[in-house]
Design a protein around this motif. Structure first.
Motif, PDB file in Angstrom:
ATOM      1  N   LYS A 199      43.926  42.055  42.273  1.00 29.40           N
ATOM      2  CA  LYS A 199      44.994  41.874  41.308  1.00 29.40           C
ATOM      3  C   LYS A 199      44.852  40.468  40.745  1.00 29.40           C
ATOM      4  O   LYS A 199      45.015  39.498  41.474  1.00 29.40           O
ATOM      5  CB  LYS A 199      46.353  42.073  41.963  1.00 29.40           C
ATOM      6  CG  LYS A 199      47.485  42.092  40.975  1.00 29.40           C
ATOM      7  CD  LYS A 199      48.779  42.514  41.635  1.00 29.40           C
ATOM      8  CE  LYS A 199      49.858  42.628  40.586  1.00 29.40           C
ATOM      9  NZ  LYS A 199      51.111  43.049  41.161  1.00 29.40           N
ATOM     10  N   SER A 200      44.522  40.394  39.494  1.00 24.72           N
ATOM     11  CA  SER A 200      44.170  39.157  38.788  1.00 24.72           C
ATOM     12  C   SER A 200      43.044  38.455  39.554  1.00 24.72           C
ATOM     13  O   SER A 200      41.991  39.009  39.708  1.00 24.72           O
ATOM     14  CB  SER A 200      45.381  38.269  38.542  1.00 24.72           C
ATOM     15  OG  SER A 200      45.900  37.762  39.746  1.00 24.72           O
ATOM     16  N   ARG A 201      43.271  37.267  40.053  1.00 22.65           N
ATOM     17  CA  ARG A 201      42.199  36.547  40.760  1.00 22.65           C
ATOM     18  C   ARG A 201      42.300  36.680  42.268  1.00 22.65           C
ATOM     19  O   ARG A 201      41.428  36.221  42.991  1.00 22.65           O
ATOM     20  CB  ARG A 201      42.237  35.066  40.382  1.00 22.65           C
ATOM     21  CG  ARG A 201      41.901  34.807  38.931  1.00 22.65           C
ATOM     22  CD  ARG A 201      41.794  33.341  38.614  1.00 22.65           C
ATOM     23  NE  ARG A 201      40.969  32.585  39.547  1.00 22.65           N
ATOM     24  CZ  ARG A 201      39.647  32.461  39.475  1.00 22.65           C
ATOM     25  NH1 ARG A 201      39.001  33.088  38.537  1.00 22.65           N
ATOM     26  NH2 ARG A 201      38.999  31.721  40.339  1.00 22.65           N
TER      27      ARG A 201
END
Length: 173
Positions: free
Chosen positions: A112-114
């Motif tokens: 999730k994202s980074r």
């Protein structure tokens, strides 16, 4: 980037040609008949099957463009390093398999994202301090992934599927 644009237009062309083939067979009055061979039942069936096949393939290709990558990407000063989710999963299993009180390890990873989220399901043999043991598992996974692989970890869920408690003499209850 140019290759991606070219392939996009190629798949778009295949998609449009498949729709044209399907329309040609289903509603032939919209398109002009070219010669006597085109328009026979066997030819129409072949055109319809090929067009339907290309239609399904192009839809699957378009849907795969919107899938998220399961590989983890780490940017370094020398370039980009890709780590597969299978590598992360096997690394976590290797870390946890060293503990004799943990067995039947199942790991799921997501991005999730980074940050990377991890769900670990396991069976545990414990002396009663379950929260302390699960907290140490979370901390160990987080620190080892950060140190060894350079991954930024978000949340780590530890789900205990089967719990066996050993008494003070060391045998299972």
């Amino acid at each position: 980037m140019i290759k991606k644009i070219i392939f996009f237009f190629a798949w778009l062309g295949i998609f449009l040609m498949s729709i044209t083939g399907i329309v040609y067979v289903v509603v032939p009055t919209y398109l002009v008949q070219f010669n006597t061979y085109i328009g026979t039942l066997s030819y129409d069936i072949i055109v319809f099957i090929i067009s339907a096949l290309y239609f399904v393939i192009s839809i699957l290709k378009f849907l795969s463009l919107f899938e998220r990558s399961k590989d983890y990407e780490i940017k370094t000063e020398d370039g980009v390093v890709y780590i597969s989710s299978g590598s992360v999963t096997s690394f976590i299993r290797e870390i946890l398999s060293k503990d004799k009180e943990i067995s039947n390890i199942r790991v799921e990873t997501s991005k999730k994202s980074r940050k990377f989220n991890i769900k670990v399901r396991l069976d545990m043999l414990s002396n009663g301090n379950i929260s302390g043991k699960s907290s140490s598992i979370q901390n160990e996974i987080k620190s080892k992934l950060a140190d060894k692989m350079g991954l930024e970890v978000g949340t780590i869920e530890v789900k205990i599927s089967k719990l066996s408690v050993k008494d003070s003499s060391g045998s299972e209850e």
